[in-house]
Write a protein that holds these residues in place. Sequence first.
Motif, PDB file in Angstrom:
ATOM      1  N   GLU A 100     -87.820-104.037 -16.580  1.00  0.00           N
ATOM      2  CA  GLU A 100     -87.368-103.377 -15.218  1.00  0.00           C
ATOM      3  C   GLU A 100     -86.382-104.477 -14.494  1.00  0.00           C
ATOM      4  N   MET A 104     -82.265-103.833 -13.746  1.00  0.00           N
ATOM      5  CA  MET A 104     -81.991-104.215 -12.461  1.00  0.00           C
ATOM      6  C   MET A 104     -80.846-105.183 -12.408  1.00  0.00           C
ATOM      7  N   SER A 108     -76.908-104.184 -11.714  1.00  0.00           N
ATOM      8  CA  SER A 108     -77.186-104.045 -10.186  1.00  0.00           C
ATOM      9  C   SER A 108     -76.169-103.191  -9.244  1.00  0.00           C
ATOM     10  N   ILE A 111     -77.297 -99.576  -9.140  1.00  0.00           N
ATOM     11  CA  ILE A 111     -78.443 -99.658  -8.332  1.00  0.00           C
ATOM     12  C   ILE A 111     -78.278 -99.505  -6.993  1.00  0.00           C
ATOM     13  N   TYR A 115     -78.763 -96.853  -3.825  1.00  0.00           N
ATOM     14  CA  TYR A 115     -79.647 -96.987  -2.681  1.00  0.00           C
ATOM     15  C   TYR A 115     -78.635 -96.758  -1.314  1.00  0.00           C
ATOM     16  N   GLU A 133     -87.401 -90.196 -10.150  1.00  0.00           N
ATOM     17  CA  GLU A 133     -88.141 -91.459  -9.451  1.00  0.00           C
ATOM     18  C   GLU A 133     -89.502 -91.317  -9.608  1.00  0.00           C
ATOM     19  N   LYS A 166     -92.170-102.074  -8.009  1.00  0.00           N
ATOM     20  CA  LYS A 166     -90.599-101.309  -8.148  1.00  0.00           C
ATOM     21  C   LYS A 166     -89.953-102.035  -6.982  1.00  0.00           C
ATOM     22  N   THR A 167     -90.146-101.780  -5.935  1.00  0.00           N
ATOM     23  CA  THR A 167     -89.624-102.252  -4.579  1.00  0.00           C
ATOM     24  C   THR A 167     -89.282-103.762  -4.672  1.00  0.00           C
ATOM     25  N   ASP A 170     -86.686-104.158  -7.265  1.00  0.00           N
ATOM     26  CA  ASP A 170     -85.280-103.968  -6.722  1.00  0.00           C
ATOM     27  C   ASP A 170     -84.814-104.861  -5.593  1.00  0.00           C
ATOM     28  N   VAL A 173     -81.889-106.946  -6.388  1.00  0.00           N
ATOM     29  CA  VAL A 173     -80.539-106.148  -6.398  1.00  0.00           C
ATOM     30  C   VAL A 173     -80.272-106.247  -4.905  1.00  0.00           C
ATOM     31  N   LEU A 174     -81.168-105.710  -3.989  1.00  0.00           N
ATOM     32  CA  LEU A 174     -80.704-105.287  -2.441  1.00  0.00           C
ATOM     33  C   LEU A 174     -80.609-106.720  -1.590  1.00  0.00           C
TER      34      LEU A 174
END
Length: 466
Positions: A100, A104, A108, A111, A115, A133, A166-167, A170, A173-174
């Motif tokens: 994962e 990501m 990126s 992804i 969002y 999802e 998962k968060t 992520d 990336v965020l």
Amino acid sequence: MDEIPTTVKNKELVEKRRVQIVLSAIKLFSRNGFHKTTLRDLSEEAGFSYGNIYDYVGSKEDIFYLIHNYLCDLVFEELQRATENIDDPLEKLRRMVRAEFNVMDRWSDGILLLYQEGHILSPPFLQNFLKKEHEHIAMFERVISECVQKGFLRGCNPKLAANLIKTTVDGWVLKRWDLRGSASSQEAEKFILDMILFGLLPKKLDRRSAFISEMNPLSGKRALVVGGEKAIGAASIQAVTAAGASVFAVVNDKGYMDPHHDLNWGGNVKCFKSSEYGPLGQTLFSRIEKESGPFDIYIHDLGAGVPHEPVLVEKDSEVDNKFRILEENLQSAHDIAQHLIKLMPQRPWSRLIYIAPWAWDVSLNEIGFYSALAGTVALAGSLSRKLYSSRVNVNCIIPGYIKAPRPFDWWNSNHTEVNPESYGELSDVTNSILFLLGDKSRNLTNQVIKVACGNIQPLQGVLELC
């Protein structure tokens, strides 16, 4: 991709062209923004004519949906490939997190785009978006459930754990705008794995984590302590700091101050002395709030404190001055309370503790002492009722005769009726404070805790009223 109509019957050609459009769209949307990029721009980037693009998509929303499907398919393939022929569920989870994370990191831009612009999808597309999802999360959920069943992970809510994992992934990336240059992808991947698995280890193997949690129950919290010049205020700062909180201390170094501490609590305490910042009021409070950010803990010691020289309290002027200090402390607490009523509802589960004047102060001015004591209890009760709906706890502590660094002979001679064996320790007060700040008291509010008050005849009347 069948949800989007096409005029081309060759499915392989449709898939090939749509992949070209998706890759071009990720590049242009990330660089120029979704709304500023036109279909003409996309057709040029993908390498075919503007009119030809309508053979494969009808709008930018179609393309956005195709991007999501494309990335989902990549993730599903990676997750399935990573767990092929792996029987150990914990090893499956490790490999899935790595897979994962790799997707990501590699995709990126795409992804982040999902969002940022996911709100543009129409209901039919959004429903399919969310369905995929759910399928994505379910893959982690099944493996986590298997780990729990075999005892590799402690009992937990698999769906919650899967979503949080998962968060967390992520987040690379965020938060890339802040993390790039501070951590490599390999370092981030290892840290995420260690954090997830360490936090999910069975309790019997997680003693170090439990020990850390027990030793630092206030870690990450910010506290404002008013009255750091007093014995109880200073002890409160030490206790809250030792429990892991960052402390902002308000100290009246112009008045009476315990001579046995020098205000050096360490690097986790910022001290605001009245000689430098002036008295505590709305101005200083706002300055502290601006510098500290939102705080979770507010402790206000309304006692008079310890005079530098015991002989001074025998003078009428000094006794009167002591009375004025109690009045001023209570008035200051009332003034700040108006600000707390507006501020604290923004901080659910925050804690406010008022420390009433300790029993020694009764000899300095009996009327002033009882007035300040009753006023402190009333203030805490009023605030607790106003802030109850915001899940903010407000409580009050009444200290009896507490052993200070030196209970002066003058005090002792005026309290011959008090049995020294009934004196409390500063730790009795700080233990009560830590209890009110801890998780075990999260539903306690509007409480009055009396510390070392069991054998104090002069205080019984007011204590019964409290």
